[in-house]
Design a protein around this motif. Structure first.
Motif, mmCIF file in Angstrom:
data_model
loop_
_atom_site.group_PDB
_atom_site.id
_atom_site.type_symbol
_atom_site.label_atom_id
_atom_site.label_comp_id
_atom_site.label_asym_id
_atom_site.label_seq_id
_atom_site.Cartn_x
_atom_site.Cartn_y
_atom_site.Cartn_z
ATOM 1 N N MET A 194 0.828 -1.209 0.000
ATOM 2 C CA MET A 194 0.000 0.000 0.000
ATOM 3 C C MET A 194 0.862 1.259 0.000
ATOM 4 S SD MET A 194 -3.297 -0.940 2.392
ATOM 5 C CE MET A 194 -2.355 -1.482 3.805
ATOM 6 N N ALA A 195 1.979 1.221 0.723
ATOM 7 C CA ALA A 195 2.888 2.361 0.708
ATOM 8 C C ALA A 195 3.502 2.548 -0.679
ATOM 9 C CB ALA A 195 3.980 2.169 1.754
ATOM 10 N N ALA A 196 3.842 1.434 -1.334
ATOM 11 C CA ALA A 196 4.419 1.517 -2.678
ATOM 12 C C ALA A 196 3.412 2.094 -3.666
ATOM 13 C CB ALA A 196 4.873 0.128 -3.133
ATOM 14 N N ASP A 197 2.142 1.717 -3.509
ATOM 15 C CA ASP A 197 1.105 2.259 -4.382
ATOM 16 C C ASP A 197 0.951 3.767 -4.181
ATOM 17 O OD1 ASP A 197 -1.273 1.810 -6.223
ATOM 18 O OD2 ASP A 197 -2.276 2.675 -4.482
ATOM 19 N N ALA A 198 0.971 4.202 -2.927
ATOM 20 C CA ALA A 198 0.860 5.637 -2.639
ATOM 21 C C ALA A 198 2.054 6.409 -3.195
ATOM 22 C CB ALA A 198 0.747 5.861 -1.129
ATOM 23 N N ALA A 199 3.239 5.802 -3.111
ATOM 24 C CA ALA A 199 4.435 6.463 -3.632
ATOM 25 C C ALA A 199 4.364 6.603 -5.150
ATOM 26 C CB ALA A 199 5.680 5.682 -3.221
ATOM 27 N N ARG A 200 3.802 5.596 -5.822
ATOM 28 C CA ARG A 200 3.740 5.632 -7.288
ATOM 29 C C ARG A 200 2.653 6.570 -7.790
ATOM 30 N NH1 ARG A 200 0.746 3.324 -11.147
ATOM 31 N NH2 ARG A 200 -0.441 2.111 -9.627
ATOM 32 N N ARG A 201 1.473 6.501 -7.194
ATOM 33 C CA ARG A 201 0.328 7.269 -7.682
ATOM 34 C C ARG A 201 0.280 8.682 -7.106
ATOM 35 N NH1 ARG A 201 -4.264 5.343 -5.680
ATOM 36 N NH2 ARG A 201 -5.552 6.206 -7.352
ATOM 37 N N GLY A 202 0.868 8.853 -5.939
ATOM 38 C CA GLY A 202 0.689 10.109 -5.226
ATOM 39 C C GLY A 202 -0.605 10.053 -4.435
ATOM 40 N N SER A 203 -0.585 10.556 -3.209
ATOM 41 C CA SER A 203 -1.768 10.483 -2.363
ATOM 42 C C SER A 203 -2.749 11.593 -2.731
ATOM 43 C CB SER A 203 -1.380 10.600 -0.887
ATOM 44 O OG SER A 203 -0.695 11.816 -0.654
ATOM 45 N N LEU A 204 -4.021 11.328 -2.474
ATOM 46 C CA LEU A 204 -5.043 12.352 -2.638
ATOM 47 C C LEU A 204 -4.955 13.299 -1.445
ATOM 48 C CD1 LEU A 204 -7.581 13.605 -3.900
ATOM 49 C CD2 LEU A 204 -8.930 11.915 -2.614
ATOM 50 N N GLU A 205 -4.751 14.583 -1.719
ATOM 51 C CA GLU A 205 -4.641 15.582 -0.657
ATOM 52 C C GLU A 205 -5.942 16.384 -0.601
ATOM 53 O OE1 GLU A 205 -1.428 18.034 -1.904
ATOM 54 O OE2 GLU A 205 -0.169 16.315 -2.418
ATOM 55 N N LEU A 206 -6.531 16.437 0.574
ATOM 56 C CA LEU A 206 -7.714 17.262 0.806
ATOM 57 C C LEU A 206 -7.338 18.313 1.842
ATOM 58 C CD1 LEU A 206 -10.496 14.519 0.996
ATOM 59 C CD2 LEU A 206 -9.961 16.013 -0.937
ATOM 60 N N THR A 207 -6.958 19.490 1.371
ATOM 61 C CA THR A 207 -6.602 20.573 2.278
ATOM 62 C C THR A 207 -7.868 21.326 2.652
ATOM 63 O OG1 THR A 207 -4.409 20.806 1.276
ATOM 64 C CG2 THR A 207 -5.230 22.664 2.581
ATOM 65 N N VAL A 208 -8.164 21.371 3.947
ATOM 66 C CA VAL A 208 -9.355 22.041 4.444
ATOM 67 C C VAL A 208 -8.930 23.230 5.299
ATOM 68 C CG1 VAL A 208 -11.399 21.839 5.892
ATOM 69 C CG2 VAL A 208 -10.753 19.955 4.382
ATOM 70 N N ALA A 209 -9.319 24.424 4.869
ATOM 71 C CA ALA A 209 -9.045 25.647 5.617
ATOM 72 C C ALA A 209 -10.302 26.039 6.369
ATOM 73 C CB ALA A 209 -8.610 26.764 4.671
ATOM 74 N N ALA A 210 -10.294 25.821 7.682
ATOM 75 C CA ALA A 210 -11.486 26.095 8.496
ATOM 76 C C ALA A 210 -11.111 25.996 9.966
ATOM 77 C CB ALA A 210 -12.604 25.103 8.182
ATOM 78 N N ASP A 211 -11.819 26.768 10.787
ATOM 79 C CA ASP A 211 -11.628 26.622 12.231
ATOM 80 C C ASP A 211 -12.160 25.287 12.703
ATOM 81 O OD1 ASP A 211 -10.353 29.059 12.950
ATOM 82 O OD2 ASP A 211 -12.256 30.127 12.696
ATOM 83 N N GLU A 212 -13.297 24.876 12.180
ATOM 84 C CA GLU A 212 -13.914 23.597 12.509
ATOM 85 C C GLU A 212 -14.369 22.916 11.223
ATOM 86 O OE1 GLU A 212 -14.132 22.158 15.407
ATOM 87 O OE2 GLU A 212 -13.418 23.818 16.676
ATOM 88 N N LEU A 213 -14.280 21.605 11.204
ATOM 89 C CA LEU A 213 -14.769 20.859 10.054
ATOM 90 C C LEU A 213 -16.289 20.789 10.139
ATOM 91 C CD1 LEU A 213 -13.506 19.187 7.667
ATOM 92 C CD2 LEU A 213 -13.958 17.170 9.066
ATOM 93 N N PRO A 214 -17.013 21.282 9.111
ATOM 94 C CA PRO A 214 -18.480 21.210 9.160
ATOM 95 C C PRO A 214 -18.960 19.774 9.363
ATOM 96 C CG PRO A 214 -17.766 22.630 7.358
ATOM 97 C CD PRO A 214 -16.526 21.963 7.891
ATOM 98 N N ALA A 215 -20.036 19.623 10.112
ATOM 99 C CA ALA A 215 -20.546 18.286 10.443
ATOM 100 C C ALA A 215 -20.887 17.485 9.190
ATOM 101 C CB ALA A 215 -21.770 18.406 11.348
ATOM 102 N N ASP A 216 -21.485 18.139 8.188
ATOM 103 C CA ASP A 216 -21.844 17.393 6.981
ATOM 104 C C ASP A 216 -20.603 16.990 6.186
ATOM 105 O OD1 ASP A 216 -21.527 20.159 6.466
ATOM 106 O OD2 ASP A 216 -22.555 19.963 4.546
ATOM 107 N N TRP A 217 -19.519 17.773 6.277
ATOM 108 C CA TRP A 217 -18.269 17.391 5.632
ATOM 109 C C TRP A 217 -17.684 16.147 6.296
ATOM 110 C CZ3 TRP A 217 -14.628 21.832 3.680
ATOM 111 C CH2 TRP A 217 -15.373 22.717 2.879
ATOM 112 N N ARG A 218 -17.724 16.122 7.624
ATOM 113 C CA ARG A 218 -17.212 14.947 8.323
ATOM 114 C C ARG A 218 -18.007 13.704 7.937
ATOM 115 N NH1 ARG A 218 -18.551 11.547 11.569
ATOM 116 N NH2 ARG A 218 -20.551 12.556 11.965
#
Length: 338
Positions: free
Chosen positions: A237-261
């Motif tokens: 699984m680590a090798a797969d992540a290294a090859r494909r690149g991980s999906l990055e979800l950058t969230v800019a917020a004081d709190e994560l909205p409940a529906d997002w969670r």
């Protein structure tokens, strides 16, 4: 001997042998329950007179790391703050009792106030993964900073540049005839695989090239992984992540909205990194000071909240969605473009 699998009501009017004594047939369910309570007390008193079986009460850094990761993830998925609280409490205990901040080293075992044994790769890797999962669940910088500290020790002290791999024992540890490695998954994940995965994830958050250590280690063991991926599941699984690149979800917020969670809990996003950050640049500056970084890493840089609303940026291998205040829209973009 009373068989408790029999419904209590069926025992009314039945003679019993309770604690070696023949008891007259009880006339009511209440009498039966009273007899059972008395029998339990007698049995408990008898057992108290016997030597108790020994219990293993050691606190191990690595095993706590596995449970911290589990509680943090489960708390996030089920919206259970109590589970996240347990993860936070366990991490605080391990940091206070087993982590030497001045030396930047981890001890493996705590028991009755006694701390001992130098930590192995599995302790650093599992605890680092737990701390990183807690950062993703809470959006606080402290567990991320600790995960980075642990990852730095892994890269500096457990990686052999000549052999191109990570070992179970530290470079400055006891001299052994042959240094052991944990490449296959057993009752616990491969420590080399867990460490490589941690280094790849944390490479997004530092100016130190942690990813290079992970990629070199994976390249060294490429033949093993390709020959038997099931046996080397964590490494695969680590090798797969290294090859494909991980999906990055950058969230800019004081709190994560409940529906997002709830959306993130319901959606299968293997290997995704939830890179939470403060919504403003001034707030991010405080985090950078905590992490000792002169400037924001690419996963956070320029990704502030828009119009005062929680904002998400979805990226893989430097290809990013537009900033979105609707998480579903960002995930739809990922499915169409990545």
């Amino acid at each position: 001997m009373l068989n408790e699998t029999v419904p209590v009501a069926e025992l009314v009017g039945t003679e019993m042998d309770v604690a070696g004594e023949t008891v007259d047939a009880p006339d009511s369910e209440a009498e039966i329950r009273e007899l059972l309570a008395d029998a339990r007390e007698r049995l408990f008193d008898a057992r108290e007179g016997r030597p108790r079986p020994p219990r293993d009460e050691k606190v191990l850094a690595g095993w706590n790391g596995l449970l911290i990761e589990t509680f943090a993830r489960a708390g996030f998925v089920f919206g259970d703050d109590a589970r996240i609280g347990r993860a936070e409490s366990a991490l605080a205990f391990v940091r206070e009792q087993l982590w030497d901040a001045e030396e930047g080293r981890l001890a493996r075992r705590f028991k009755d106030g006694d701390v001992g044994v130098d930590a192995a790769l599995e302790d650093y890797a599992f605890l680092g993964r737990g701390a990183f999962e807690l950062y993703q669940a809470t959006g606080t910088v402290e567990p991320l900073a600790f995960a980075l500290d642990l990852a730095g020790v892994i890269a500096d002290s457990f990686y052999d540049e000549t052999d191109g791999t990570l070992y179970l024992s530290a470079n400055d540890g006891e001299e052994l005839v042959a240094r052991p490695q944990e490449l296959t998954d057993q009752s616990t994940p491969s420590s080399v695989g867990a460490a490589a995965s941690l280094l790849l994830d944390l490479d997004h958050f530092t100016d130190t090239d942690l990813g290079a250590v992970a990629r070199e280690t994976l390249a060294t063991h490429r033949g093993r992984i390709e020959a038997s991926p099931v046996e080397h599941g964590t490494l695969a699984m680590a090798a797969d992540a290294a090859r494909r690149g991980s999906l990055e979800l950058t969230v800019a917020a004081d709190e994560l909205p409940a529906d997002w969670r709830e959306t993130l809990a319901d959606r299968h996003l293997p290997g995704a990194v939830l890179a939470r950050r403060p919504p403003t640049e001034s707030g991010l500056e405080e985090w950078l000071d905590e992490l000792g970084l002169a400037e924001a890493p690419p996963i956070w840089a320029g990704r502030e909240a828009r119009d005062g609303e929680p904002t998400v940026y979805a990226c893989r291998s430097r290809t990013c969605s537009p900033p979105e205040t609707d998480l579903e829209a960002a995930l739809d973009w990922v499915e169409k473009n990545l």
